[in-house]
Design a protein around this motif. Structure first.
Motif, short mmCIF file in Angstrom:
data_model
loop_
_atom_site.label_atom_id
_atom_site.label_comp_id
_atom_site.label_asym_id
_atom_site.label_seq_id
_atom_site.Cartn_x
_atom_site.Cartn_y
_atom_site.Cartn_z
N GLU A 12 0.82 -1.21 0.00
CA GLU A 12 0.00 0.00 0.00
C GLU A 12 0.85 1.26 0.00
OE1 GLU A 12 -3.27 0.16 2.75
OE2 GLU A 12 -3.48 -2.02 2.69
N HIS A 13 1.98 1.21 0.70
CA HIS A 13 2.85 2.39 0.83
C HIS A 13 4.31 1.97 0.84
CE1 HIS A 13 -0.93 3.55 2.91
NE2 HIS A 13 -0.74 4.68 2.26
N LEU A 33 7.70 3.04 2.95
CA LEU A 33 7.91 3.64 4.26
C LEU A 33 9.30 4.24 4.38
CD1 LEU A 33 6.35 0.82 6.48
CD2 LEU A 33 5.23 2.86 5.53
N ASP A 86 5.72 -1.56 2.65
CA ASP A 86 5.03 -1.73 3.94
C ASP A 86 4.77 -3.19 4.31
OD1 ASP A 86 2.86 -2.36 2.30
OD2 ASP A 86 1.68 -0.62 2.88
N ALA A 130 4.68 7.37 5.59
CA ALA A 130 4.18 6.55 4.49
C ALA A 130 4.08 7.37 3.22
CB ALA A 130 2.81 5.96 4.84
N ILE A 131 4.66 6.83 2.15
CA ILE A 131 4.67 7.49 0.85
C ILE A 131 3.68 6.80 -0.08
CG2 ILE A 131 6.12 8.07 -1.16
CD1 ILE A 131 6.93 9.48 1.50
N ASN A 132 2.85 7.59 -0.74
CA ASN A 132 1.97 7.06 -1.77
C ASN A 132 2.84 6.82 -3.00
OD1 ASN A 132 0.31 6.87 -4.07
ND2 ASN A 132 -1.30 8.11 -3.12
N TYR A 133 3.26 5.58 -3.19
CA TYR A 133 4.23 5.28 -4.25
C TYR A 133 3.64 5.43 -5.65
CZ TYR A 133 2.26 0.56 -4.71
OH TYR A 133 1.42 -0.51 -4.91
N GLU A 136 1.35 10.28 2.75
CA GLU A 136 -0.05 9.95 3.09
C GLU A 136 -0.28 10.00 4.59
OE1 GLU A 136 -2.61 7.37 1.42
OE2 GLU A 136 -2.14 8.13 -0.55
N TRP A 137 0.68 9.50 5.36
CA TRP A 137 0.51 9.52 6.81
C TRP A 137 1.86 9.52 7.51
CZ3 TRP A 137 2.67 5.18 8.94
CH2 TRP A 137 2.57 3.97 8.27
#
Length: 189
Positions: A37-38, A40, A87, A112-115, A147-148
């Protein structure tokens, strides 16, 4: 094989001419196959506000005010690359490094990076190190790709939350301690 942590892999002449991002394409396919999903990024909690303001920057490109301090963790930060973990990783390499470096786990922040978004805005190719299972990005990562953020230090939560709200950033904040994760700030995605 040379260490891709310090320099991107060489491309053949055809890939160079057509600006092929074959490394990135392979990584995106791998991430999708593994239900990632992400990506890190781990850093010292005191770096989070600087990262929210400037993004995750190559060491060669860090610009700080005289009053600012940024703590570099060599596990992921290099002059020419930024390392990210998927992740779904066991994070065994990170925990070994942090233990060897005597890092206080309460000082760790996870970003967290939105790849998928990162892939859209990246100008350079990426590389995957099979041994460390790290993804290397050879350019700065803009704050919009975040993202977070999760921190273990309760005292930093309000500072981070206030910065995100004051700058109208679409970033969620989590507090994580002893396996329990609490969402602090709800942003609609």
């Amino acid at each position: 094989m040379k260490n891709i942590k310090y320099k991107p892999p060489k491309k053949n002449i055809i890939s160079s001419i057509f600006k092929s991002k074959s490394g990135m394409k392979g990584i995106l396919k791998l991430a999708e196959t593994k239900n990632v999903e992400h990506f890190l990024f781990y850093t010292h909690v005191n770096n989070v506000l600087i990262i929210l303001e400037n993004g995750i920057r190559l060491l060669d490109d860090k610009k700080l005010l005289p009053s600012q301090e940024y703590i570099v963790w060599t596990y992921l930060e290099n002059e020419k690359s930024i390392g990210l973990e998927m992740d779904n990783s066991s994070r065994v390499n990170f925990w070994k490094w942090s233990n060897d470096a005597n890092i206080d786990i309460n000082e760790i922040a996870t970003i967290a990076i939105n790849y998928k978004y990162l892939a859209e805005i990246s100008k350079k190719d990426w590389a995957h190190d099979d041994t460390s299972n790290l993804i290397y990005i050879y350019e700065n990562i803009n704050p919009e790709a975040i993202e977070w953020v999760m921190v273990k230090k309760r005292s930093e939560i309000e500072l981070i939350k206030t910065y995100i709200e004051n700058n109208n950033l679409n970033i969620d904040v989590f507090y994580g301690e002893k396996g329990n994760i609490e969402k602090i700030d709800k942003k609609d995605r």
